[in-house]
Scaffold this motif. Structure first.
Motif, PDB file in Angstrom:
ATOM      1  N   TRP A   4     -12.401  -9.411  57.875  1.00 40.50           N
ATOM      2  CA  TRP A   4     -12.100  -8.667  56.584  1.00 40.50           C
ATOM      3  C   TRP A   4     -10.663  -9.416  56.365  1.00 40.50           C
ATOM      4  O   TRP A   4     -10.625  -9.906  54.962  1.00 40.50           O
ATOM      5  CB  TRP A   4     -11.852  -7.226  56.657  1.00 40.50           C
ATOM      6  CG  TRP A   4     -13.182  -6.604  56.443  1.00 40.50           C
ATOM      7  CD1 TRP A   4     -14.077  -5.830  57.194  1.00 40.50           C
ATOM      8  CD2 TRP A   4     -13.806  -6.511  55.062  1.00 40.50           C
ATOM      9  NE1 TRP A   4     -15.157  -5.375  56.689  1.00 40.50           N
ATOM     10  CE2 TRP A   4     -15.167  -5.599  55.405  1.00 40.50           C
ATOM     11  CE3 TRP A   4     -13.477  -7.026  53.595  1.00 40.50           C
ATOM     12  CZ2 TRP A   4     -16.109  -5.447  54.311  1.00 40.50           C
ATOM     13  CZ3 TRP A   4     -14.367  -6.580  52.768  1.00 40.50           C
ATOM     14  CH2 TRP A   4     -15.802  -5.915  53.063  1.00 40.50           C
ATOM     15  N   ILE A   5      -9.641  -9.656  57.123  1.00 44.83           N
ATOM     16  CA  ILE A   5      -8.342 -10.019  56.807  1.00 44.83           C
ATOM     17  C   ILE A   5      -8.621 -11.511  56.363  1.00 44.83           C
ATOM     18  O   ILE A   5      -7.988 -12.046  55.353  1.00 44.83           O
ATOM     19  CB  ILE A   5      -7.353  -9.850  57.933  1.00 44.83           C
ATOM     20  CG1 ILE A   5      -7.224  -8.304  58.032  1.00 44.83           C
ATOM     21  CG2 ILE A   5      -6.153 -10.634  57.633  1.00 44.83           C
ATOM     22  CD1 ILE A   5      -6.237  -7.979  59.315  1.00 44.83           C
ATOM     23  N   GLY A   6      -9.721 -12.078  56.959  1.00 41.80           N
ATOM     24  CA  GLY A   6      -9.668 -13.624  56.590  1.00 41.80           C
ATOM     25  C   GLY A   6     -10.253 -13.656  55.222  1.00 41.80           C
ATOM     26  O   GLY A   6     -10.114 -14.475  54.394  1.00 41.80           O
ATOM     27  N   ALA A   7     -11.111 -12.849  54.720  1.00 41.80           N
ATOM     28  CA  ALA A   7     -11.761 -12.614  53.481  1.00 41.80           C
ATOM     29  C   ALA A   7     -10.727 -12.444  52.284  1.00 41.80           C
ATOM     30  O   ALA A   7     -10.697 -13.032  51.470  1.00 41.80           O
ATOM     31  CB  ALA A   7     -13.035 -11.671  53.264  1.00 41.80           C
ATOM     32  N   VAL A   8      -9.882 -11.482  52.834  1.00 43.57           N
ATOM     33  CA  VAL A   8      -8.857 -11.093  51.821  1.00 43.57           C
ATOM     34  C   VAL A   8      -7.908 -12.332  51.431  1.00 43.57           C
ATOM     35  O   VAL A   8      -7.531 -12.869  50.457  1.00 43.57           O
ATOM     36  CB  VAL A   8      -7.849  -9.991  52.384  1.00 43.57           C
ATOM     37  CG1 VAL A   8      -6.692  -9.706  51.401  1.00 43.57           C
ATOM     38  CG2 VAL A   8      -8.730  -8.696  52.220  1.00 43.57           C
ATOM     39  N   LEU A   9      -7.501 -12.912  52.587  1.00 40.11           N
ATOM     40  CA  LEU A   9      -6.406 -14.031  52.448  1.00 40.11           C
ATOM     41  C   LEU A   9      -7.026 -15.256  51.949  1.00 40.11           C
ATOM     42  O   LEU A   9      -6.453 -16.065  51.226  1.00 40.11           O
ATOM     43  CB  LEU A   9      -5.957 -14.472  54.008  1.00 40.11           C
ATOM     44  CG  LEU A   9      -5.011 -13.226  54.591  1.00 40.11           C
ATOM     45  CD1 LEU A   9      -4.613 -14.052  56.062  1.00 40.11           C
ATOM     46  CD2 LEU A   9      -3.833 -12.902  53.766  1.00 40.11           C
ATOM     47  N   ARG A  10      -8.281 -15.348  52.114  1.00 37.61           N
ATOM     48  CA  ARG A  10      -8.986 -16.883  51.444  1.00 37.61           C
ATOM     49  C   ARG A  10      -9.136 -16.442  50.057  1.00 37.61           C
ATOM     50  O   ARG A  10      -9.479 -17.296  49.266  1.00 37.61           O
ATOM     51  CB  ARG A  10     -10.222 -17.095  52.147  1.00 37.61           C
ATOM     52  CG  ARG A  10     -10.219 -17.643  53.682  1.00 37.61           C
ATOM     53  CD  ARG A  10     -11.473 -18.215  54.118  1.00 37.61           C
ATOM     54  NE  ARG A  10     -11.167 -18.489  55.359  1.00 37.61           N
ATOM     55  CZ  ARG A  10     -10.514 -19.246  55.880  1.00 37.61           C
ATOM     56  NH1 ARG A  10      -9.707 -20.082  55.116  1.00 37.61           N
ATOM     57  NH2 ARG A  10     -10.342 -19.646  57.309  1.00 37.61           N
ATOM     58  N   SER A  11      -8.924 -15.106  49.483  1.00 37.97           N
ATOM     59  CA  SER A  11      -9.531 -14.817  48.193  1.00 37.97           C
ATOM     60  C   SER A  11      -8.116 -14.710  47.190  1.00 37.97           C
ATOM     61  O   SER A  11      -8.218 -14.091  46.293  1.00 37.97           O
ATOM     62  CB  SER A  11     -10.163 -13.455  48.193  1.00 37.97           C
ATOM     63  OG  SER A  11     -11.456 -13.443  48.863  1.00 37.97           O
TER      64      SER A  11
END
Length: 850
Positions: A190-197
């Motif tokens: 989830w944190i990866g998805a947030v940072l990549r967005s």
């Protein structure tokens, strides 16, 4: 430089005690940075974790990967629970920290990309000294494809707008966001998805950790935890909690393949755009984030939704009409390097549906700004804008006051003529209403109509001349037929016709030519009654009538040129010729010859620089392939082209060969006297033109053969025939044989010396043998008895002359008696042919033998 630090419970370490201390460190790491790293890496197990864990329990314990950026350093750490320490007491953990001098040392990586990277250790070296790290290598989570797979699995993508909205809102208020996840692997995803967005600059300013058992005590804004962790009850610490434990069932995909037809309530526009980008592919997410990073000045927390609309505008996604202008303005103001190029690319698509353009003043200001920057606006953009502006004003209504002073595009493009023409039809369809109520400031109904036609209510006074010229240009074009028919059908517009006639009257030769090239037939019908014959408009009407075939074109051209007080320029004749005879209507050869006479009377004296020469060759070719073939007018036209050096020079090489071949054809068909000039031209014809164009080359060979057969001097004929047959080859030989057959059957006096020439040529020449065995034999078979007797009589009369002109031609057995030779040849070939015909009829079953 990237330095390292290990912290755990150990017997030996930096502090020389038995317990938690720095177990290894890179030399030179400052004490204050060591203290910060130690504080960040503190780890506590979740409440429900077993007190005496097994190895399997330890492998499932949450991993805390954290990131924090301070004013003078960047910290990335990874803390894992290891169970019992060296004394056997539970509660030990191992924290491995990386301390970077600057965030640039991450390279292209995001901090979350170091999840399960090889750089992390679970034990310290015995020396207690750690090296610096030269370069960081990412773990498997660093691949955007993995992030997309994570989001698409289990319906997670439907929760992404909620998570992103919560993160952006909470961070803007400096409130903590707690992501409640089943485990730290899920949290890292989830944190990866947030940072990549998020824009990279924004993502690198977001401190996070993938697990904390005491989220209220951390320094991180984005904190992941597990469901068994008790949240803070401190009224001064009210984090935004997003439960991602999967208690809600995953929705089924809709018909379009999306996992949720509508975004969750309260999700920001930016979050919604990101969600659909992830659903499309990871490359679109990368483009979105890269574009967000390029915004200058950088995006504030409140501007993300504006940016979302701007990016959607650039990539062509649907945007509500009420936000379209906002999106375009944002792009121009904050992404100027993309704004001009991509705005022009997508503006037309945004407003080409013909609907009224909302907020035309704003669009006008934007396009004016782009034009002021030196960029030429594509015609489709100008067309879209103008169509939207015109549609925004009802044809019979007054323009809204806030539209005064709109930017006016370049109205010279045909597409824009079509737009204005269609709008004028609508205006004139309501002309009675315009004429019945005078517009403000108008002096009468005619001025009211003109006010509508000139669009004065839409554009500033400074543009009125351009508008008037543009409307006049529109009314001159073929697509304006409908406009003129609308005028002609409404008697109330008769006063307007006189005003239009005055406005359309050409002011000089160039305007006359421009007007005559496009004035439609419907306009001629309207303007003819009011156009004075000697006026410029009268000339234009006369030309337009001739162009439509209602009068003799060549005569009309003479009359039109004769009305001018000065000698016309060749360019004027050429342009008028192209107008009177459009591309699909070739002038006749006689008309072209007449046009060339007019060229000769100009100051330049030549048709060079016009289409005359090319069209003349087209006519010659058309006549050559026509049923009547080339005539005297064609030969005269070819001679004109050949003698006009400048016009001839404007032709291609192949076209010049056509002209030269036709000139030679006309020359030999006039049966010139046999002399050196004729001989030279005959050799030139058979050398260069037998196959120039089939219909012309064949005619030319036939003309040369007919001329040669008219030469009654046997010795001269024999010499020239031998040269031409060898030079011209089969095309000339075939033409000669064909023409000779006609001479044999109709001109016995000519036939006798022609046969003698062939007999002489037969001695060693294959063509002579062919003439004697085939051409003459077939002619003899066709001769009537009286015709054959006439040839025999002519041989008797001319025998002595032939023997003198062609000595030694006959064998001695004939005693130079040509009449006797003819009787033998006639008898032999007549019988041979009759027998051949009889056998043919018998083989075909059409006769019987006797």
């Amino acid at each position: 430089m990237i330095r390292q630090l290990h912290y755990t419970s150990t017997e030996t370490g930096r502090d020389g005690v038995q317990g938690f201390q720095v177990s290894a460190v890179t030399p030179g790491l400052e004490e204050r940075h060591q203290d910060t790293a130690i504080g960040l890496g503190v780890y506590r197990v979740p409440p429900d974790f077993p007190f005496d864990p097994t190895e399997e329990d330890l492998s499932r314990s949450p991993v805390s990967l954290g990131y924090l950026r301070t004013a003078d350093a960047v910290f990335v750490f990874r803390s894992v629970y290891v169970g019992a320490d060296f004394t056997g007491r539970q509660g030990n953990y191992f924290a491995h920290s990386l301390v970077l001098d600057d965030v640039e040392e991450l390279g292209d990586l995001l901090p979350i990309d170091l999840w399960d990277a090889r750089v992390w250790s679970r034990r310290s070296p015995a020396s207690g000294s750690l090296p610096t790290v030269d370069q960081l290598a990412a773990g498997r989570l660093a691949q955007p494809r993995r992030t997309r797979e994570f989001l698409l699995a289990g319906g997670r993508l439907t929760r992404l707008p909620e998570v992103l909205t919560a993160v952006r809102g909470a961070v803007a208020d400096q409130r903590r966001v707690l992501l409640v996840c089943p485990g730290s692997d899920e949290a890292a995803g989830w944190i990866g998805a947030v940072l990549r967005s998020l824009p990279r600059a924004y993502a690198l300013d977001l401190p996070f950790t993938t697990f904390s058992a005491t989220p209220g005590e951390t320094q991180f804004l984005l904190v992941a935890t597990t469901p068994d962790v008790r949240l803070s009850t401190n009224p001064y610490d009210q984090p935004v909690v997003v439960d991602l434990t999967g208690t809600r069932p995953a929705p089924k995909p809709d018909a379009a393949g999306r996992h949720e037809a509508d975004p969750p309530a309260g999700a920001s526009r930016y979050a919604q755009v990101v969600r659909y980008a992830w659903e499309t592919d990871e490359a679109q997410v990368a483009d979105l984030v890269r574009t967000a990073d390029q915004v200058r000045p950088p995006l504030s927390a409140e501007e993300y939704d504006q940016f979302a609309d701007g990016w959607s505008f650039l990539v062509g996604n649907a945007i509500p009409a009420e936000r379209l202008a906002d999106a375009a303005e944002f792009v121009l103001a904050r992404l100027p390097h993309l704004g001009t190029d991509r705005l022009l690319e997508h503006l037309a698509r945004a407003v080409t549906d013909g609907r009224p353009l909302a907020e035309p003043r704003r669009w006008s200001a934007m396009l004016r700004e782009v034009g002021a920057g030196g960029r030429a606006l594509p015609p489709d953009v100008e067309r879209a804008y103008l169509a939207g502006v015109l549609a925004a004003r009802a044809p019979t209504g007054a323009a809204p006051g806030d539209q005064n002073g709109l930017w006016l595009p370049d109205l010279s493009h045909p597409w824009l003529h079509d737009v204005v023409s269609g709008w004028l039809v609508e205006v004139l369809a309501e002309a009675d209403e315009h004429l019945s109520a005078a517009a403000p400031g108008a002096t009468g109904p005619v001025d009211a109509a003109l006010t509508a036609v000139t669009l004065a209510a839409l554009f500033p006074a400074a543009e009125q001349r351009r508008i008037a010229d543009a409307i006049g240009s529109v009314l001159r074009r073929d697509p304006a037929d409908e406009v003129w028919r609308a005028i002609a059908a409404r008697p109330a517009l008769e006063p307007l016709v006189g005003r239009l006639a005055a406005a359309l009257s050409p002011r000089g030769e160039d305007e006359l030519l421009a007007l005559t090239s496009v004035l439609p037939a419907a306009a001629v019908a309207v303007l003819a009654p009011v156009a004075q014959p000697a006026s410029g408009l009268g000339l234009a009407v006369a030309i337009a009538r001739a162009r439509t075939g209602t009068s003799d074109r060549l005569q009309a051209l003479r009359e039109i040129l004769g009305r001018s007080s000065r000698r016309p320029a060749a360019r004027t004749i050429g342009l008028l010729t192209d107008q009177l005879w459009p591309a699909d209507l070739l002038p006749t050869a006689a008309e072209l010859a007449g046009i060339h006479e007019m060229f000769a009377e100009t100051d330049a004296g030549s048709a060079a620089g016009t289409s005359f020469a090319t069209r003349a060759v087209e006519r010659l070719l058309a006549d050559a392939h026509g049923p009547a073939g080339l005539g005297g007018a064609d030969h005269r036209l070819a001679n004109r082209l050949g003698t006009d050096k400048q016009a001839r020079g404007s032709l291609a090489a192949a076209q010049r060969r056509v002209v030269d071949a036709i000139r030679l054809d006309g020359y030999f068909r006039s049966m010139p006297r046999a002399d050196e000039t004729a001989e030279g031209l005959a050799r030139n014809a058979v050398d260069h033109y037998p196959e120039v164009v089939q219909a012309i080359g064949g005619r030319l060979m036939d003309a040369v053969a007919a001329w040669l057969l008219s030469v009654s001097d046997p010795a001269y004929h024999l010499r020239l025939l031998r040269e031409l047959a060898q030079a011209g080859g089969l095309p000339f030989q075939a033409a000669y044989s064909r023409r000779a057959g006609a001479v044999l059957t109709g001109q016995p006096e000519t036939a006798v010396w022609m046969i003698a020439v062939w007999h002489a040529l037969d001695r060693g020449d294959p063509f002579g043998a062919q003439l004697m065995r085939e051409t003459l034999a077939e002619a003899v078979a066709r001769l009537h008895r009286r015709e054959a007797d006439a040839v025999e009589k002519a041989f008797g009369t001319a025998s002595a002359q032939l023997c003198s002109a062609l000595p030694g031609t006959l064998d001695r057995g004939w005693d130079d008696d040509w009449a006797r030779w003819w009787r033998a040849y006639r008898s032999r070939h007549h019988r041979t042919l009759i027998g051949r015909l009889r056998r043919s009829r018998r083989d075909d079953g059409q006769g019987t033998t006797t």
